[in-house]
Motif scaffolding. Sequence first.
Motif, PDB file in Angstrom:
ATOM      1  N   SER A  43     -10.089  11.546 -30.253  1.00  0.00           N
ATOM      2  CA  SER A  43      -9.440  10.893 -31.399  1.00  0.00           C
ATOM      3  C   SER A  43     -10.276  11.105 -32.658  1.00  0.00           C
ATOM      4  O   SER A  43     -11.490  11.307 -32.598  1.00  0.00           O
ATOM      5  CB  SER A  43      -9.260   9.386 -31.142  1.00  0.00           C
ATOM      6  N   LEU A  44      -9.598  11.055 -33.780  1.00  0.00           N
ATOM      7  CA  LEU A  44     -10.206  11.226 -35.099  1.00  0.00           C
ATOM      8  C   LEU A  44      -9.896  10.027 -35.970  1.00  0.00           C
ATOM      9  O   LEU A  44      -8.750   9.572 -36.025  1.00  0.00           O
ATOM     10  CB  LEU A  44      -9.667  12.497 -35.771  1.00  0.00           C
ATOM     11  N   THR A  45     -10.909   9.531 -36.656  1.00  0.00           N
ATOM     12  CA  THR A  45     -10.718   8.570 -37.736  1.00  0.00           C
ATOM     13  C   THR A  45     -11.518   9.075 -38.923  1.00  0.00           C
ATOM     14  O   THR A  45     -12.749   9.161 -38.854  1.00  0.00           O
ATOM     15  CB  THR A  45     -11.222   7.170 -37.348  1.00  0.00           C
ATOM     16  N   GLY A  46     -10.829   9.468 -39.985  1.00  0.00           N
ATOM     17  CA  GLY A  46     -11.513   9.991 -41.158  1.00  0.00           C
ATOM     18  C   GLY A  46     -11.108   9.241 -42.411  1.00  0.00           C
ATOM     19  O   GLY A  46      -9.923   8.996 -42.629  1.00  0.00           O
ATOM     20  N   ARG A  47     -12.106   8.884 -43.233  1.00  0.00           N
ATOM     21  CA  ARG A  47     -11.829   8.133 -44.459  1.00  0.00           C
ATOM     22  C   ARG A  47     -12.595   8.755 -45.617  1.00  0.00           C
ATOM     23  O   ARG A  47     -13.733   9.211 -45.462  1.00  0.00           O
ATOM     24  CB  ARG A  47     -12.265   6.664 -44.308  1.00  0.00           C
ATOM     25  N   ILE A  48     -11.965   8.729 -46.805  1.00  0.00           N
ATOM     26  CA  ILE A  48     -12.617   9.191 -48.028  1.00  0.00           C
ATOM     27  C   ILE A  48     -12.122   8.331 -49.184  1.00  0.00           C
ATOM     28  O   ILE A  48     -10.970   7.857 -49.166  1.00  0.00           O
ATOM     29  CB  ILE A  48     -12.327  10.698 -48.288  1.00  0.00           C
TER      30      ILE A  48
END
Length: 320
Positions: A43-48
Amino acid sequence: MSLPVLVIAANDDWPTDRVVTELTGRGIEVFRMDTADFPQQLSLTGRIDEGHGWAGELATVQRTVDLSRVGAVYYRAPGAFQFPDGMTGPEERFAAAQARAGLGGVLSALTARWVNHPTAMARAEYKPVQLDVARACGLRIPATLITNRPDAVREFAAAVPGPLICKPVASPVLIEDDQLKAVYTRRLTPDDLADLRGIDTTAHLFQEWVDKSHEVRLTVVGRHMFAAEVHAGSDAAHEDWRSDYGSLTYATTTVPADVAAAMRRLMFRLCISYGAADFIVDPTGQWWFLEVNPCGQWDWIQGATGQPIAAAIADELQGV
């Protein structure tokens, strides 16, 4: 504390196992993933946002890695995304496009040391690009024609002294009847040139035949260069050594200073830190550049020669 290394490779790629073993033996944290595990087992969780670059995590059932802490990425031929059963063809194609743009995009944006970055690899894999950069960097290259016109092949043959070879422009491997097959380099005969049917169906690469004493596999990892002579023990291997591995013998060798300097320029121009380059060494000792593979195999050369390539890859990922 050293930063984690993200390893992106097929789960069954055993040369990558050697790099992982080398890194973990040095006390480096490694998070290994295969894109084939996404989205079902990874799984991926990416924030910017305005104040921070990409953060978040990659996670499996057993492990997680903080994206903002990744110090280096080793990228080597991962597998295709695997989606849940029951999706239609159009749904899978849509999901794959989203996965490439989402997971692939976040990973590509990481400001880490890459060996090698996939966008640089994608450009560097083009043989026409390699030959053009090699020529500009001062490497000796064979006269080359890429065409789908039979008349252009005959004109090229008339202009080049000596025989021609034909080889694939891209990967030489194909799957037919559920079998893996390879298309090898072949020296053309007068009969071949008289009958060029099928040339117009796609692009073909033709080169002048360079008489060879032997060939060299030059594995470049950062500042390190590992050169191994490849001596053919059969007629088939003399044309293309990949066609008869069993007949080959190897010996370590040194790289001429001008070739080494030109290869450094080429690697810089292609924006890659790893490359497996093939050269012909002619009877006079001149080196002729054929190609460089930014994802080329190296483990069998390490095994045959004892050259510490896995350690050099680990050094490059650590920046030492």
